[in-house]
Design a protein around this motif. Sequence first.
Motif, PDB file in Angstrom:
ATOM      1  N   THR A  90      35.846  54.255 -13.391  1.00 28.39           N
ATOM      2  CA  THR A  90      36.361  53.021 -13.989  1.00 28.39           C
ATOM      3  C   THR A  90      35.673  51.773 -13.445  1.00 28.39           C
ATOM      4  OG1 THR A  90      38.126  53.005 -12.335  1.00 28.39           O
ATOM      5  CG2 THR A  90      38.636  53.993 -14.472  1.00 28.39           C
ATOM      6  N   GLY A  91      34.797  51.930 -12.454  1.00 25.01           N
ATOM      7  CA  GLY A  91      34.058  50.788 -11.925  1.00 25.01           C
ATOM      8  C   GLY A  91      34.906  49.833 -11.114  1.00 25.01           C
ATOM      9  N   THR A  92      35.990  50.342 -10.510  1.00 27.23           N
ATOM     10  CA  THR A  92      36.904  49.467  -9.769  1.00 27.23           C
ATOM     11  C   THR A  92      36.657  49.484  -8.269  1.00 27.23           C
ATOM     12  OG1 THR A  92      38.530  51.266  -9.739  1.00 27.23           O
ATOM     13  CG2 THR A  92      38.736  49.631 -11.491  1.00 27.23           C
ATOM     14  N   PRO A 151      45.842  52.936  -5.372  1.00 27.79           N
ATOM     15  CA  PRO A 151      45.013  51.742  -5.161  1.00 27.79           C
ATOM     16  C   PRO A 151      45.378  50.696  -6.212  1.00 27.79           C
ATOM     17  CG  PRO A 151      43.749  53.488  -6.183  1.00 27.79           C
ATOM     18  CD  PRO A 151      45.046  54.097  -5.782  1.00 27.79           C
ATOM     19  N   GLY A 152      45.142  49.444  -5.907  1.00 29.20           N
ATOM     20  CA  GLY A 152      45.604  48.371  -6.783  1.00 29.20           C
ATOM     21  C   GLY A 152      45.146  48.504  -8.225  1.00 29.20           C
ATOM     22  N   ALA A 153      43.920  48.913  -8.434  1.00 25.73           N
ATOM     23  CA  ALA A 153      43.394  49.050  -9.788  1.00 25.73           C
ATOM     24  C   ALA A 153      43.843  50.369 -10.410  1.00 25.73           C
ATOM     25  CB  ALA A 153      41.868  48.994  -9.748  1.00 25.73           C
ATOM     26  N   ASP A 154      43.744  50.451 -11.730  1.00 26.18           N
ATOM     27  CA  ASP A 154      44.045  51.710 -12.435  1.00 26.18           C
ATOM     28  C   ASP A 154      42.803  52.595 -12.369  1.00 26.18           C
ATOM     29  OD1 ASP A 154      45.367  53.629 -13.896  1.00 26.18           O
ATOM     30  OD2 ASP A 154      44.876  52.716 -15.829  1.00 26.18           O
ATOM     31  N   ALA A 155      42.519  53.078 -11.184  1.00 22.66           N
ATOM     32  CA  ALA A 155      41.299  53.845 -10.933  1.00 22.66           C
ATOM     33  C   ALA A 155      41.411  55.255 -11.492  1.00 22.66           C
ATOM     34  CB  ALA A 155      41.023  53.904  -9.435  1.00 22.66           C
ATOM     35  N   ALA A 162      36.479  60.655  -4.843  1.00 25.11           N
ATOM     36  CA  ALA A 162      35.106  60.403  -4.413  1.00 25.11           C
ATOM     37  C   ALA A 162      35.013  59.320  -3.347  1.00 25.11           C
ATOM     38  CB  ALA A 162      34.240  60.026  -5.618  1.00 25.11           C
ATOM     39  N   THR A 163      35.962  58.374  -3.365  1.00 19.16           N
ATOM     40  CA  THR A 163      35.942  57.288  -2.380  1.00 19.16           C
ATOM     41  C   THR A 163      37.010  57.437  -1.310  1.00 19.16           C
ATOM     42  OG1 THR A 163      37.354  55.952  -3.824  1.00 19.16           O
ATOM     43  CG2 THR A 163      34.970  55.622  -4.001  1.00 19.16           C
ATOM     44  N   SER A 164      37.773  58.534  -1.352  1.00 18.22           N
ATOM     45  CA  SER A 164      38.871  58.754  -0.403  1.00 18.22           C
ATOM     46  C   SER A 164      39.839  57.581  -0.427  1.00 18.22           C
ATOM     47  CB  SER A 164      38.349  58.970   1.028  1.00 18.22           C
ATOM     48  OG  SER A 164      39.364  59.493   1.858  1.00 18.22           O
ATOM     49  N   ALA A 165      40.286  57.224  -1.616  1.00 21.61           N
ATOM     50  CA  ALA A 165      41.145  56.069  -1.822  1.00 21.61           C
ATOM     51  C   ALA A 165      42.545  56.302  -1.267  1.00 21.61           C
ATOM     52  CB  ALA A 165      41.226  55.746  -3.316  1.00 21.61           C
ATOM     53  N   ARG A 341      51.818  42.307  -5.561  1.00 21.23           N
ATOM     54  CA  ARG A 341      51.003  42.881  -4.479  1.00 21.23           C
ATOM     55  C   ARG A 341      49.738  43.519  -5.032  1.00 21.23           C
ATOM     56  NH1 ARG A 341      47.661  43.957  -1.852  1.00 21.23           N
ATOM     57  NH2 ARG A 341      47.538  45.102   0.124  1.00 21.23           N
ATOM     58  N   HIS A 342      49.865  44.257  -6.122  1.00 16.92           N
ATOM     59  CA  HIS A 342      48.690  44.918  -6.692  1.00 16.92           C
ATOM     60  C   HIS A 342      47.713  43.909  -7.305  1.00 16.92           C
ATOM     61  CE1 HIS A 342      50.852  49.010  -6.850  1.00 16.92           C
ATOM     62  NE2 HIS A 342      49.812  49.129  -6.051  1.00 16.92           N
ATOM     63  N   ASN A 343      48.222  42.752  -7.734  1.00 18.04           N
ATOM     64  CA  ASN A 343      47.355  41.728  -8.327  1.00 18.04           C
ATOM     65  C   ASN A 343      46.837  40.732  -7.294  1.00 18.04           C
ATOM     66  OD1 ASN A 343      47.558  42.698 -10.963  1.00 18.04           O
ATOM     67  ND2 ASN A 343      49.443  41.550 -11.349  1.00 18.04           N
ATOM     68  N   TYR A 344      47.084  41.022  -6.031  1.00 19.14           N
ATOM     69  CA  TYR A 344      46.689  40.106  -4.960  1.00 19.14           C
ATOM     70  C   TYR A 344      45.187  39.791  -4.995  1.00 19.14           C
ATOM     71  CZ  TYR A 344      45.110  39.029  -0.199  1.00 19.14           C
ATOM     72  OH  TYR A 344      44.472  38.485   0.874  1.00 19.14           O
ATOM     73  N   PHE A 345      44.363  40.821  -5.164  1.00 20.55           N
ATOM     74  CA  PHE A 345      42.908  40.622  -5.201  1.00 20.55           C
ATOM     75  C   PHE A 345      42.516  39.632  -6.302  1.00 20.55           C
ATOM     76  CE2 PHE A 345      38.757  42.175  -6.945  1.00 20.55           C
ATOM     77  CZ  PHE A 345      37.955  41.795  -5.886  1.00 20.55           C
TER      78      PHE A 345
END
Length: 479
Positions: A90-92, A151-155, A162-165, A341-345
């Motif tokens: 998803t490019g997040t 994670p905050g994004a809809d990954a 792959a990124t150990s989120a 909180r999830h939209n903090y970024f």
Amino acid sequence: MFTKQLSTPLKLIKRCYNRVTPEIISSLKHQLGEGQISTSQSVREHHGKDESSIRITIPDVVVFPQTTKDVSMVLKLCNHNEIPVIPFGTGTGLAGGVSPLMSCVSMDLTKMDQIVDLHVEDFDVTVQPGVTRKQINNYLKDYGLMFPVDPGADASLCGMAATSASGTNAVKYGTMKSNVLNMEVVLADGTVIHTAGKGRRSRKSAAGYNLTNLFIGTEGTLGVITSATLKLYGIPEMKTSAVCQFKTVGGAIRSTIEVIQNGIDIARIEFLDEMSMRLCKRYSKLDYMSEEPTLFLEFQGSQKTIEDYIELTSQITKSNGGGEFMYTLKQEDTNQLWAARHNYFYAVLASSPNKKSYTTDVAVPISRLEQVVEEAREIINKSGFLGPIAGHVGDGNFHAILLFNPADAEEVQRCNHVAHEISKLALRHDGTCTGEHGIGLEKKLILPEEVGMESVDVMKKLKMALDPKGILNPGKLLA
């Protein structure tokens, strides 16, 4: 490693690769079909970046495989012709993990979006790489189940592997490393493997090397994940969200440590400093809160259990200078709180539309957290950058988001230096430069300092064994 430093990562590429030629594109079209290939400028630009500030080049072509066989065919072709391939979900990501360094093929896996198999009675599900965390939880809720890593994004779920989120729920449910039972992975030469054996989904195994966890966190450098079997959990009987604000950062952090030390089974405990709260209030309309260091909390379980946890937690926060301990059972209030909180970024980015961000991602043992957060704040204040701090403090992970002017080369360099200093600060306190975002391009130069050159050499040997021509996401993770 930002827009003004394009030469830096390129110098780290020691191999020579072949370019994607018209003949290669023609072969890809022949193998996959016209509809699964794009050379459009806009599509290629979309696949040349993630959510980080790193912009170097764009892929020559984007392929959209629909099956594992498609993935295998593309890798065989590219491996034979020594052409780099970058898996794309998803490019997040936030570490430049999908940013190309050279002529390459971007492999977009979003069309492989099937939920393959659900075993309600065994609490597991198998998904293809295009399935996202919101998609799976919408599907599971009718069964009374959930997948908690958030994670905050809809990954995409395989991208998360792959990124150990991780995310806000990690303090209770763990990260992706704790929640993947098996994966189907396509290696650089097109070989398809199942890391725990085809169809296996037991909760424990002592059968040989732990290949599942070997591939988690490798950021597409060892293989392309084409399915993952995940642990599921029952939706809690009740959820209660709470907020407590403090006059000092130290009071909030000490409360977090004491909550953990007292054995309170907290589901989420998130920290935002006063600068973060100012931006969140403005972006997410949290008008009932002040601009002070804040803890967002969530409790799960039976009504009696939650009542006990709230009572004990409120006593802890009060003893550390906390203000009113506000909690709610209303779903709309809970949704607003965690959406904020999830939209903090995005709240931080919206505060300075003409600037780019560098998101640090350190984690330390929880006993060191207060000191490290305070020292990180000193580093940022001395630098002159706007740098709000927030994080998943229940597991010692926090982020400082540094905003900089990408057109100012000197400012870019200083921002790089500040981020590096925060990473080194975490290492001095027995921590890590990345709790959840991965190494990508942003942190590859500090990895040897964290794990030691001997460990990096082992990683390089694994890379050479599984991808001897180095075609999988070259230049990432390992310098």
